[in-house]
Design a protein around this motif. Sequence first.
Motif, PDB file in Angstrom:
ATOM      1  N   THR A  24     -41.879   0.416  38.440  1.00 47.63           N
ATOM      2  CA  THR A  24     -41.940   1.679  39.167  1.00 47.63           C
ATOM      3  C   THR A  24     -43.370   2.202  39.108  1.00 47.63           C
ATOM      4  O   THR A  24     -43.969   2.260  38.034  1.00 47.63           O
ATOM      5  CB  THR A  24     -40.991   2.720  38.549  1.00 47.63           C
ATOM      6  OG1 THR A  24     -39.675   2.175  38.504  1.00 47.63           O
ATOM      7  CG2 THR A  24     -40.991   4.001  39.380  1.00 47.63           C
ATOM      8  N   THR A  29     -46.021   5.289  39.842  1.00 42.81           N
ATOM      9  CA  THR A  29     -46.199   6.734  40.034  1.00 42.81           C
ATOM     10  C   THR A  29     -47.580   6.970  40.634  1.00 42.81           C
ATOM     11  O   THR A  29     -48.599   6.616  40.024  1.00 42.81           O
ATOM     12  CB  THR A  29     -46.069   7.493  38.706  1.00 42.81           C
ATOM     13  OG1 THR A  29     -44.790   7.183  38.126  1.00 42.81           O
ATOM     14  CG2 THR A  29     -46.188   8.987  38.931  1.00 42.81           C
ATOM     15  N   ARG A  84     -43.716   3.179  46.988  1.00 41.77           N
ATOM     16  CA  ARG A  84     -42.275   3.034  46.806  1.00 41.77           C
ATOM     17  C   ARG A  84     -41.783   1.749  47.485  1.00 41.77           C
ATOM     18  O   ARG A  84     -40.988   0.995  46.908  1.00 41.77           O
ATOM     19  CB  ARG A  84     -41.562   4.249  47.375  1.00 41.77           C
ATOM     20  CG  ARG A  84     -40.080   4.317  47.041  1.00 41.77           C
ATOM     21  CD  ARG A  84     -39.486   5.612  47.564  1.00 41.77           C
ATOM     22  NE  ARG A  84     -40.147   6.765  46.957  1.00 41.77           N
ATOM     23  CZ  ARG A  84     -40.041   8.005  47.419  1.00 41.77           C
ATOM     24  NH1 ARG A  84     -39.300   8.247  48.481  1.00 41.77           N
ATOM     25  NH2 ARG A  84     -40.667   8.995  46.812  1.00 41.77           N
ATOM     26  N   ARG A  85     -42.281   1.508  48.686  1.00 39.77           N
ATOM     27  CA  ARG A  85     -41.903   0.284  49.395  1.00 39.77           C
ATOM     28  C   ARG A  85     -42.497  -0.943  48.690  1.00 39.77           C
ATOM     29  O   ARG A  85     -41.844  -1.998  48.585  1.00 39.77           O
ATOM     30  CB  ARG A  85     -42.384   0.355  50.843  1.00 39.77           C
ATOM     31  CG  ARG A  85     -42.007  -0.856  51.700  1.00 39.77           C
ATOM     32  CD  ARG A  85     -40.486  -0.991  51.804  1.00 39.77           C
ATOM     33  NE  ARG A  85     -40.069  -2.150  52.540  1.00 39.77           N
ATOM     34  CZ  ARG A  85     -39.805  -2.154  53.846  1.00 39.77           C
ATOM     35  NH1 ARG A  85     -39.929  -1.025  54.546  1.00 39.77           N
ATOM     36  NH2 ARG A  85     -39.406  -3.240  54.458  1.00 39.77           N
ATOM     37  N   ASP A 144     -43.108  -1.267  45.484  1.00 39.92           N
ATOM     38  CA  ASP A 144     -42.301  -1.536  44.292  1.00 39.92           C
ATOM     39  C   ASP A 144     -41.002  -2.248  44.657  1.00 39.92           C
ATOM     40  O   ASP A 144     -40.571  -3.187  43.960  1.00 39.92           O
ATOM     41  CB  ASP A 144     -41.980  -0.232  43.565  1.00 39.92           C
ATOM     42  CG  ASP A 144     -43.197   0.363  42.882  1.00 39.92           C
ATOM     43  OD1 ASP A 144     -44.151  -0.387  42.633  1.00 39.92           O
ATOM     44  OD2 ASP A 144     -43.203   1.589  42.620  1.00 39.92           O
TER      45      ASP A 144
END
Length: 797
Positions: free
Chosen positions: A131, A133, A150-151, A153
């Motif tokens: 993940t 951040t 996000r994509r 990950d």
Amino acid sequence: MKFGRDFEGQMIQEWCEAYVDYRALKLILKQILRFRHRDPAFRRFPPTPPPPPPAPPSSTTASVNNSAGGGGGLTRRISLYRAFSGLTNRAKGSPRKRDKHNHHHNHHYHLFDDEEEQVILITEDETANYTTTFLNSVDDGGELEVMFFRRLDGEFNKVVRFYKQKVEEVMEEADELSRQLNVLIALRIKVENPMANLPDINGIHSSPVSPEHQSNRVPDTSPMATIKEQEQGEEETSVDGNRNKGFKPAPLEMLDNVKINIKPETPLTMLKCMISSLTSKQTFSKSELRTAEELMSRAFVEFYQKLRCLKSYCFLNQMGFSKILKKYDKITSRNASKSYLHAVDNSYLGTSEEVSRLMSRVEATYIKHFAHGNHREGMRSLRPKAKREKHRITYFLGFLSGCTVSLAIAIIVLVHIRNLMSSEGRHQYMENIFPLYSLFGLVALHLLMYAADIYFWRKCRVNYPFIFGFEQGTELGYREVLLIGSGLAVLAFLGVVSNLDMEMDPRTKSFSVITELVPLALLIILTSILFCPFNIIYRSSRYYLIRCIFHCLLSPLYKVVLPDFFLADQLTSQVQAFRSLLFYICYYGWGDFKRRSNKCYESDVYRRFYIIVAIIPYWFRFAQCIRRMLEEKNKDHGLNALKYMSTIIAVATRTLFEWRKGTYWLTVAATTSSIATVFNTVWDLVHDWGLMNRNSRNPWLRDKLLVPYKSVYFVAMVVNVVLRLAWMQSVLGIREAPFLHRRALLTVVASLEILRRGIWNFFRLENEHLNNVGKYRAFKNVPLPFHYQELGGAKRV
């Protein structure tokens, strides 16, 4: 070439969904770039590009231990009978060691220099999910960058999970291959009895172990034993340099509970299996040993291809992450690639070395046991060369295509100059000579459609060589198929030119024997080329075709595979060609070919065979469907068999209507043909093409499509239905058309069916390819030769 296109071109197509979605990540970066171009703050202060991130290290294949196949003579021969300790080094019954990056969790990756600003923080949880951040989300456009990571990950976790799953699968398969190879070595000793011919080695005779010692010894046949043949030298060397002193042959007692698993692929092997099942005694023969060695060799080759694909998958994804992060750094003027690529390098994707180690061990094992210690021969089998496009193929294709066009124009000119269309011999020519040459025209048209299918399959990345089971490097491309078709067309047109003379000798009222035998000679030449044993004119492809034809002829007795029923479907579209072959037999056997006359259509025997040869191709498919229904217990194959039975009835009734006329036969022919047409059309669109699905993401189409234009599928549906209605020509009594003789009209109708079959071929294989993609099925299942029986049950060795 741009990396994205090169990346997609090197994908294993059946695994395309498991690769990093480079295109989707690039689209998000384009949104970030457009936002920055619109924002005046970014236009006022143009960013400076950061230094390029380091490229991921490329893994290389470990070198092959040449000693595995070396030793020469007696040394190599003895090593062939040594118990195999396994491809992997996992202890039997013990759990697999965790990789070094899994010893601790909740890692944080944030590499940056003192003067650099930290951009991202990457954490790894207990389930090995990563993940990221993004620490600057409050900046303008930060939500787009959050969406990007996000994509990213999601893609990274998907790739790591898939790679780890596949590595676990190949490790299990390596264990299975190790067990099978141990049994093969024991079978080799049992059959060949090598100990009786081996001399004493350093005072110790290599005779079989005595029964007392053999019963007291507990063999360690674990494929996961820590002793590795290739890494520890297979042949123990004593202090004084003498070799083979510690030779221990493979234990033979493992054969007591082993059953040779040779599947009945032919009628003869089926009969042997039935006889052997009646007798409980095991017979270990040399033929069974050869078959087992062939199966094991194929299994090792296929397993090695899996390892190569896994290695390519790992490298391409690492390169994909590197490239997309480099683009991100360039667009955003940040330096996030170092931290993320460090996480990639320390993940299972970057630290796992099982595949490389397995590749080196498989190479050494294969070279020793299946290539007679010949390194070059073994590597040639494991790494077959990719097929190269040859310039001479293109040259001869252009030359023969030009000759085909020239001869076609010459025929048209000759017909026009001699006014043959209105000649008295026109009907005689069309009834006797035209059916002979129409055979070659129908075959050439089928080859043309098949070449077009190959072209579009390649363009849409359909892995047709894998689906058909072609050996790597032997599949024909569209140029080769077009070359064969154009060569056949040139020969046929030359024969037509020789037979255009319609003037008879006034004294004998006969034509020249030589020119009248041209069609028969051409047929004999082409048949001879097909069965030619010499390695010329694509011998492997010709033998592949012959084998499939033979399987179709004995279809109930052979296990049905895709190439066999696909060829049988092609034959159902060549009914008129089968009838032309029947006409050859009648015309040259009982007809007066010197005077271009025959009474074939007046013979009751010929009429019966005229119906039978039209039914034969559909019978092939009917028998194949019945066999698959009995083996797979799938009722869909039973429905498919009913479909072909309805077609058999429709073809028979339409043919009878042509000869018997009347309202009764007209009604029967129209009814049966209508039922068969509806049945076949629905089956084509729903089952074979996978279309007509109203609940899919693409209404009335599949969820996944290879052709980017949806209209192509709807047009193909309409064309398929229209071309299937060609049978109405015979039912409606249309015997001739303007400027077309009835024999020519039959050939045109047969050509329409071939065109429909060519369209069907593309969508049928597209559906098969998408099914393989959905199941990540990229390799052939090679049956292993042995089963181990334990407590009355069957268990694989």
